[in-house]
Scaffold this motif. Structure first.
Motif, short mmCIF file in Angstrom:
data_model
loop_
_atom_site.label_atom_id
_atom_site.label_comp_id
_atom_site.label_asym_id
_atom_site.label_seq_id
_atom_site.Cartn_x
_atom_site.Cartn_y
_atom_site.Cartn_z
N ARG A 67 -4.60 2.12 -8.65
CA ARG A 67 -4.37 3.50 -8.20
C ARG A 67 -5.68 4.07 -7.68
O ARG A 67 -6.73 3.94 -8.34
CB ARG A 67 -3.83 4.35 -9.33
N GLY A 68 -5.63 4.72 -6.54
CA GLY A 68 -6.82 5.38 -6.00
C GLY A 68 -7.30 6.47 -6.94
O GLY A 68 -6.52 7.05 -7.70
N ALA A 98 -3.45 9.54 -5.01
CA ALA A 98 -2.56 9.68 -3.87
C ALA A 98 -2.12 8.33 -3.29
O ALA A 98 -1.21 8.28 -2.47
CB ALA A 98 -3.23 10.51 -2.77
N THR A 99 -2.76 7.25 -3.72
CA THR A 99 -2.46 5.92 -3.17
C THR A 99 -2.42 4.91 -4.30
O THR A 99 -3.21 4.99 -5.25
CB THR A 99 -3.55 5.50 -2.16
N GLU A 100 -1.49 3.97 -4.19
CA GLU A 100 -1.46 2.82 -5.09
C GLU A 100 -1.45 1.55 -4.24
O GLU A 100 -0.94 1.55 -3.12
CB GLU A 100 -0.22 2.83 -5.99
N VAL A 101 -1.99 0.48 -4.81
CA VAL A 101 -1.94 -0.83 -4.20
C VAL A 101 -1.33 -1.78 -5.22
O VAL A 101 -1.78 -1.82 -6.37
CB VAL A 101 -3.35 -1.32 -3.77
N VAL A 130 0.88 -1.17 0.00
CA VAL A 130 0.00 0.00 0.00
C VAL A 130 0.91 1.22 0.00
O VAL A 130 1.65 1.46 0.97
CB VAL A 130 -0.94 0.01 1.22
N VAL A 131 0.91 1.95 -1.10
CA VAL A 131 1.84 3.05 -1.32
C VAL A 131 1.10 4.38 -1.20
O VAL A 131 0.14 4.63 -1.95
CB VAL A 131 2.49 2.94 -2.73
N GLU A 132 1.54 5.21 -0.27
CA GLU A 132 0.94 6.54 -0.07
C GLU A 132 1.91 7.57 -0.65
O GLU A 132 3.06 7.67 -0.19
CB GLU A 132 0.73 6.82 1.41
N THR A 184 5.44 3.31 2.14
CA THR A 184 4.86 2.04 1.73
C THR A 184 4.69 1.11 2.91
O THR A 184 5.61 0.97 3.73
CB THR A 184 5.76 1.36 0.68
N PRO A 235 7.40 8.30 -1.63
CA PRO A 235 6.19 7.75 -1.03
C PRO A 235 6.51 6.88 0.18
O PRO A 235 7.64 6.44 0.35
CB PRO A 235 5.58 6.89 -2.15
#
Length: 109
Positions: free
Chosen positions: A52-53, A57-60, A18-20, A94, A92
């Motif tokens: 991607r959200g 702003a967020t990736e999974v 989970v990448v912010e 993670t 980011p």
């Protein structure tokens, strides 16, 4: 149906990341992710899914490695470390979760 297990060599290592993205640095974070995910194959890793959200702003990521050693070598890859260091405050954050595959999803009616 047989499910992969931790003892099954074909299962490998499955991770969810989970990448912010750092506030105000979504594009830089996405470029970083593009670059470092491109390094996975040299360590026996592959991105099975990248999401991607809607706010960017967020990736999974769902990532599979053939072995834990591959993941460990990815984490210390000099190209990855150089990329990350170059981002500074735009890097980011993670959270990585080790998961196991439970098989085919069951859908409700």
């Amino acid at each position: 149906m047989t499910l992969p297990s931790e003892k099954s060599p074909s299962a490998g290592l499955i991770l969810v990341a989970v990448v912010e993205m750092a506030p105000g640095h979504a594009e830089a974070g996405q470029r970083y992710e593009d670059a470092v995910l491109g390094l996975l194959d040299r360590h026996g890793g592959v991105v099975e899914r990248r999401l991607r959200g809607t706010d960017s702003a967020t990736e999974v990521h769902v990532i599979r490695f053939r072995s834990r050693a591959g993941y460990e070598s990815f984490m210390v890859d000099p190209d990855r470390l150089t990329c990350r260091a170059g981002l500074g405050e735009a890097a980011p954050t993670t959270r990585v979760i080790e998961v196991r595959d439970l098989g085919t999803p069951v859908h409700g009616s």
